[in-house]
Design an enzyme around this catalytic site. Structure first.
Site, PDB file in Angstrom:
ATOM      1  N   HIS A  60      36.985  19.753  -5.338  1.00  0.00           N
ATOM      2  CA  HIS A  60      37.975  18.881  -4.699  1.00  0.00           C
ATOM      3  C   HIS A  60      39.312  19.595  -4.643  1.00  0.00           C
ATOM      4  O   HIS A  60      39.468  20.701  -5.175  1.00  0.00           O
ATOM      5  CB  HIS A  60      38.082  17.533  -5.419  1.00  0.00           C
ATOM      6  CG  HIS A  60      38.594  17.584  -6.822  1.00  0.00           C
ATOM      7  ND1 HIS A  60      37.875  18.137  -7.872  1.00  0.00           N
ATOM      8  CD2 HIS A  60      39.763  17.143  -7.372  1.00  0.00           C
ATOM      9  CE1 HIS A  60      38.569  18.022  -8.996  1.00  0.00           C
ATOM     10  NE2 HIS A  60      39.721  17.428  -8.718  1.00  0.00           N
ATOM     11  N   HIS A  62      42.504  19.111  -5.798  1.00  0.00           N
ATOM     12  CA  HIS A  62      43.609  19.114  -6.756  1.00  0.00           C
ATOM     13  C   HIS A  62      43.968  20.548  -7.172  1.00  0.00           C
ATOM     14  O   HIS A  62      43.091  21.395  -7.355  1.00  0.00           O
ATOM     15  CB  HIS A  62      43.258  18.286  -7.982  1.00  0.00           C
ATOM     16  CG  HIS A  62      43.398  16.805  -7.738  1.00  0.00           C
ATOM     17  ND1 HIS A  62      42.889  15.854  -8.581  1.00  0.00           N
ATOM     18  CD2 HIS A  62      44.006  16.115  -6.722  1.00  0.00           C
ATOM     19  CE1 HIS A  62      43.173  14.642  -8.114  1.00  0.00           C
ATOM     20  NE2 HIS A  62      43.838  14.780  -6.994  1.00  0.00           N
ATOM     21  N   ASP A  64      44.946  22.028  -9.852  1.00  0.00           N
ATOM     22  CA  ASP A  64      44.402  22.640 -11.065  1.00  0.00           C
ATOM     23  C   ASP A  64      42.948  23.065 -10.893  1.00  0.00           C
ATOM     24  O   ASP A  64      42.355  23.639 -11.816  1.00  0.00           O
ATOM     25  CB  ASP A  64      44.559  21.717 -12.281  1.00  0.00           C
ATOM     26  CG  ASP A  64      43.787  20.418 -12.158  1.00  0.00           C
ATOM     27  OD1 ASP A  64      43.726  19.855 -11.046  1.00  0.00           O
ATOM     28  OD2 ASP A  64      43.249  19.949 -13.178  1.00  0.00           O
ATOM     29  N   HIS A  65      42.397  22.825  -9.710  1.00  0.00           N
ATOM     30  CA  HIS A  65      41.039  23.278  -9.386  1.00  0.00           C
ATOM     31  C   HIS A  65      41.025  24.359  -8.312  1.00  0.00           C
ATOM     32  O   HIS A  65      40.018  25.053  -8.169  1.00  0.00           O
ATOM     33  CB  HIS A  65      40.174  22.099  -8.943  1.00  0.00           C
ATOM     34  CG  HIS A  65      39.891  21.125 -10.035  1.00  0.00           C
ATOM     35  ND1 HIS A  65      38.648  20.976 -10.606  1.00  0.00           N
ATOM     36  CD2 HIS A  65      40.713  20.273 -10.696  1.00  0.00           C
ATOM     37  CE1 HIS A  65      38.714  20.060 -11.560  1.00  0.00           C
ATOM     38  NE2 HIS A  65      39.967  19.621 -11.631  1.00  0.00           N
ATOM     39  N   HIS A 116      37.571   9.854  -7.586  1.00  0.00           N
ATOM     40  CA  HIS A 116      38.702  10.614  -8.120  1.00  0.00           C
ATOM     41  C   HIS A 116      39.567  11.105  -6.965  1.00  0.00           C
ATOM     42  O   HIS A 116      40.786  10.929  -6.957  1.00  0.00           O
ATOM     43  CB  HIS A 116      38.167  11.775  -8.954  1.00  0.00           C
ATOM     44  CG  HIS A 116      39.228  12.637  -9.562  1.00  0.00           C
ATOM     45  ND1 HIS A 116      40.035  12.219 -10.583  1.00  0.00           N
ATOM     46  CD2 HIS A 116      39.602  13.920  -9.293  1.00  0.00           C
ATOM     47  CE1 HIS A 116      40.873  13.185 -10.921  1.00  0.00           C
ATOM     48  NE2 HIS A 116      40.624  14.229 -10.143  1.00  0.00           N
ATOM     49  N   ASP A 136      35.728  16.572 -11.614  1.00  0.00           N
ATOM     50  CA  ASP A 136      36.450  15.529 -12.339  1.00  0.00           C
ATOM     51  C   ASP A 136      35.850  14.150 -12.108  1.00  0.00           C
ATOM     52  O   ASP A 136      36.539  13.139 -12.290  1.00  0.00           O
ATOM     53  CB  ASP A 136      37.920  15.509 -11.905  1.00  0.00           C
ATOM     54  CG  ASP A 136      38.734  16.643 -12.511  1.00  0.00           C
ATOM     55  OD1 ASP A 136      38.177  17.428 -13.290  1.00  0.00           O
ATOM     56  OD2 ASP A 136      39.933  16.741 -12.185  1.00  0.00           O
ATOM     57  N   HIS A 174      37.169  19.527 -17.595  1.00  0.00           N
ATOM     58  CA  HIS A 174      38.260  19.366 -18.549  1.00  0.00           C
ATOM     59  C   HIS A 174      37.729  19.152 -19.958  1.00  0.00           C
ATOM     60  O   HIS A 174      36.652  18.583 -20.146  1.00  0.00           O
ATOM     61  CB  HIS A 174      39.160  18.179 -18.182  1.00  0.00           C
ATOM     62  CG  HIS A 174      40.002  18.405 -16.978  1.00  0.00           C
ATOM     63  ND1 HIS A 174      41.227  19.035 -17.038  1.00  0.00           N
ATOM     64  CD2 HIS A 174      39.808  18.083 -15.679  1.00  0.00           C
ATOM     65  CE1 HIS A 174      41.754  19.086 -15.823  1.00  0.00           C
ATOM     66  NE2 HIS A 174      40.906  18.519 -14.978  1.00  0.00           N
TER      67      HIS A 174
END
Length: 262
Positions: A60, A62, A64-65, A116, A136, A174
């Protein structure tokens, strides 16, 4: 091949404060990585392994990915595979529910799992040791926050995972396990398996080791978000002064709202 990275055994590469970038060997010389939010941990891992980067998988959008994707793609010349999100202009190939992605020995079934985020997908590789790269959406002992979808959507996405073989390795993105299990204990205080899992996870983290991957069987036994049909979860909500609802979706909705403020 380095003995620490055999085929079909996912390796979590720590990133940021609590992210994991998953690495999978595709040959003696190459690996694929999943959700590289940072580039440097992947560079360091490849150098230590003496291997090259074959491909990048993205679940996805985001940051941090995906924060390390463009640098890694530029440096290693690899293909990037991800969801059908036109805003991710670094993607070479985009996938929808039911598509199949084949890389080296792996054949990943693509599952659309919105909730999410609306673009979230998961990669599932069946076989003797099934692998679920779930980003996530599902966590060890918990599930992702709902940022773009809604609770019925997230529940439906998790239900896709519930239908998979119970020995599937759950590779989430995570290290949230201890906080998730603390909430799970509040929601399901009489679950002996959950208490044993929490004790084991505490010892694991005390030694600075990852608590993942878990297995779907373990999640079905101890993760309250996968057990919303069970009376124990409804009782936990009621004990907290919350209405568990009648349907499984209503129970999930109440549980997710409780976790958001826990």
């Amino acid at each position: 091949m380095n003995a620490s990275l055999p085929l079909y055994e996912p390796v979590p590469i720590p990133a940021y404060s609590d992210n994991y970038i998953w690495a999978l060997a595709v040959s003696d010389e190459a690996v694929i990585v999943v959700d590289p939010g940072e580039a440097q941990p992947v560079r360091d891992f490849l150098l230590a392994q003496g291997q090259k980067l074959e491909a990048i998988l993205v679940t996805h959008h985001h940051f941090d990915h995906v924060g390390g994707v463009e640098n890694l793609k530029s440096e290693y010349g690899c293909l990037v595979h991800g969801p059908s999100n036109p805003q991710l202009d670094f993607l070479d190939r985009r996938y929808q529910d039911g598509d199949v992605l084949k890389i080296g020995p792996y054949s990943f079934d693509v599952l659309e799992v919105p909730g999410h985020t609306l673009d979230h997908i998961a990669f599932y590789c069946p076989g003797e040791q099934p692998l679920l790269l779930c980003g996530d959406t599902l966590f060890a002992g918990g599930c992702g926050r709902i940022f773009e979808g809604d609770a019925p959507m997230m529940h439906a996405s998790l239900s896709k995972f519930v239908a998979l073989p119970k020995n599937s390795l759950v590779c989430c993105a995570h290290e949230y396990t201890l906080s998730n299990l603390a909430f799970a204990r509040a929601a399901d205080p009489s679950n002996a398996a959950l208490k044993a899992r929490e004790t084991s996870a505490q010892k694991t983290r005390a030694n600075n080791n990852p608590t993942v991957p878990s297995t779907l069987a373990l999640e079905l036994e101890t993760n309250p978000f996968l057990r919303c049909s069970e009376q124990a979860i409804k009782n936990g909500l009621s004990a907290a002064g919350l209405a568990p609802g009648v349907s499984e979706v209503e129970t999930f909705t109440a549980l997710r709202a409780w976790k958001d403020s826990f």
